[in-house]
Design an enzyme around this catalytic site. Sequence first.
Site, PDB file in Angstrom:
ATOM      1  CG  HIS A 109      -5.517   4.886  -3.279  1.00 35.18           C
ATOM      2  ND1 HIS A 109      -4.141   4.785  -3.394  1.00 35.18           N
ATOM      3  CD2 HIS A 109      -5.784   4.855  -1.989  1.00 35.18           C
ATOM      4  CE1 HIS A 109      -3.826   4.398  -2.254  1.00 35.18           C
ATOM      5  NE2 HIS A 109      -4.786   4.331  -1.478  1.00 35.18           N
ATOM      6  CG  ASP A 112      -3.590   6.054  -6.676  1.00 37.23           C
ATOM      7  OD1 ASP A 112      -3.596   6.830  -5.976  1.00 37.23           O
ATOM      8  OD2 ASP A 112      -3.776   4.811  -6.124  1.00 37.23           O
TER       9      ASP A 112
HETATM   10  C1  XUL Z   1      -0.738   3.766   3.769  1.00 36.97           C
HETATM   11  C2  XUL Z   1      -0.953   2.672   2.997  1.00 36.97           C
HETATM   12  C3  XUL Z   1      -1.894   2.759   1.894  1.00 36.97           C
HETATM   13  C4  XUL Z   1      -3.145   1.559   1.639  1.00 36.97           C
HETATM   14  C5  XUL Z   1      -3.995   1.972   0.667  1.00 36.97           C
HETATM   15  O1  XUL Z   1       0.255   3.784   4.644  1.00 36.97           O
HETATM   16  O2  XUL Z   1      -0.533   1.572   2.923  1.00 36.97           O
HETATM   17  O3  XUL Z   1      -1.300   3.042   0.563  1.00 36.97           O
HETATM   18  O4  XUL Z   1      -2.245   0.560   1.297  1.00 36.97           O
HETATM   19  O5  XUL Z   1      -4.841   2.834   0.759  1.00 36.97           O
END
Ligand code: XUL
Length: 447
Positions: A109, A112
């Site tokens: 993300h 992150d």
């Molecule tokens: C949340 C989830 C996230 C997504 C990316 O449950 O799976 O980590 O993969 O935003």
Amino acid sequence: MQRPVFKGDIEYFPNVERIPFEGPGSDNPLAFKAYNPNQMVGEQTMEAHLRFAVCYWHTFHGTGADPFGPGTRDYVWNRHADSMDAARARLDAAFEFFTKLGVPYYCFHDRDLAPAGASVSESEHNLQVLTDLAKERQQMTGIKLLWGTANMFSDPRYMNGAATNPDLLVVSHAAAQVKAALEATVALGGENYVFWGGREGYACLNNTDTRRELEHFARFLTMARDYGRSIGFKGVFLIEPKPMEPMFHQYDFDAQTVIGFLRHHDLDRDFKLNIEANHATLAGHTFAHELQMCADAGMLGSIDANRGNAQNGWDTDQFPTDMNDCIAAMQVVLAQGGLGRGGLNFDAKLRRESTDLEDLFIAHIGAMDAFARALVLAHKLNHDSTLQQLREQRYASFETAMGREFEAGRLSLADLRDHAAKMGEATPSSGKQEWVENRINDLVFGG
Ligand code: XUL
Ligand code: CO
């Protein structure tokens, strides 16, 4: 492919070397027993089939915090007063980890990789700085980006949603994040871009205009698609369904809901789905069911590999080690001809009680071995003529002249009525489920 091990100014995992393949006889917790990247399965190597990715969030940010207490792991890369210093240290730790483990891909993300700043511009700047550093490390190591995404669920501004927020200014902040995250993904050669609609849903129908929110959601995704394409993003946009948690009702409930939404809004040529095992079980499905629904629609893009806990309904994000689940998943993947630009991303976290640094490696090794074994077994199952025949025979009536006419859309309801009247009662035909299940066990465990 053997990639060089990356070490920054500090070695963050000094007690772990490159993880070797030692084969099934090994009892070394820091060695692969089944994942042998260059081993051929069918036409491709294990590495090419599985396209493993490590996730940045759980692996380098996850310290074991839960709603009842703080983290239990104090990682060296987090011990910086300045959040940009911590981000740089975390990046070095991450590339050391990827290269020692031997995965080809990672996922992140925006938040992150780099911390949010005090303004939109400062956040963009932070991400650009870390993107440049990540690019250098990718070039040095050959590690690639499977997908990028934007975290539009942690910041309190998103409490009522991001793209579906009732306030246009919040929607605009979400747009700023997606714009910057797309730019970072393109700069890093990302093969996909993910939307997990963390808070895209609602809690109370009486204060929510769902029709409007869903229209906004589609408008937002269309804008993101158009912007991505305009800056040269050639990859696949992915929606990751999840039925609940954090929201009570989430708009991307499950695969079939998302497929219908994408088709309705004419987004199905650019978007596919990223299926997460634990999200499937939260929706009351199996992992394989969700994968199959996507494969049938030609929209299975990528996988977040993990598992839930059979005894509760939470998103526990455990490392995938349940072989039945992994085999069933790989059967669907192989039957659709592989994951294309997608991969198997370990969206999984250590248990709070797992506090040794090496546990990060051990957890990933187990999950990679599980999917390597599953790949081999799924290949065997998918080529088993008994299983193939059992399934085909159930549909034999559609291989007759009349069955073909039906499937081609050349029969009417009245034609079928006349067929029923002429032929009389259908002979019951056993589904043979137990035989199918026994055959799978014989092939998997029969040696
Ligand atoms: C949340 C989830 C996230 C997504 C990316 O449950 O799976 O980590 O993969 O935003
Ligand atoms: Co996920």
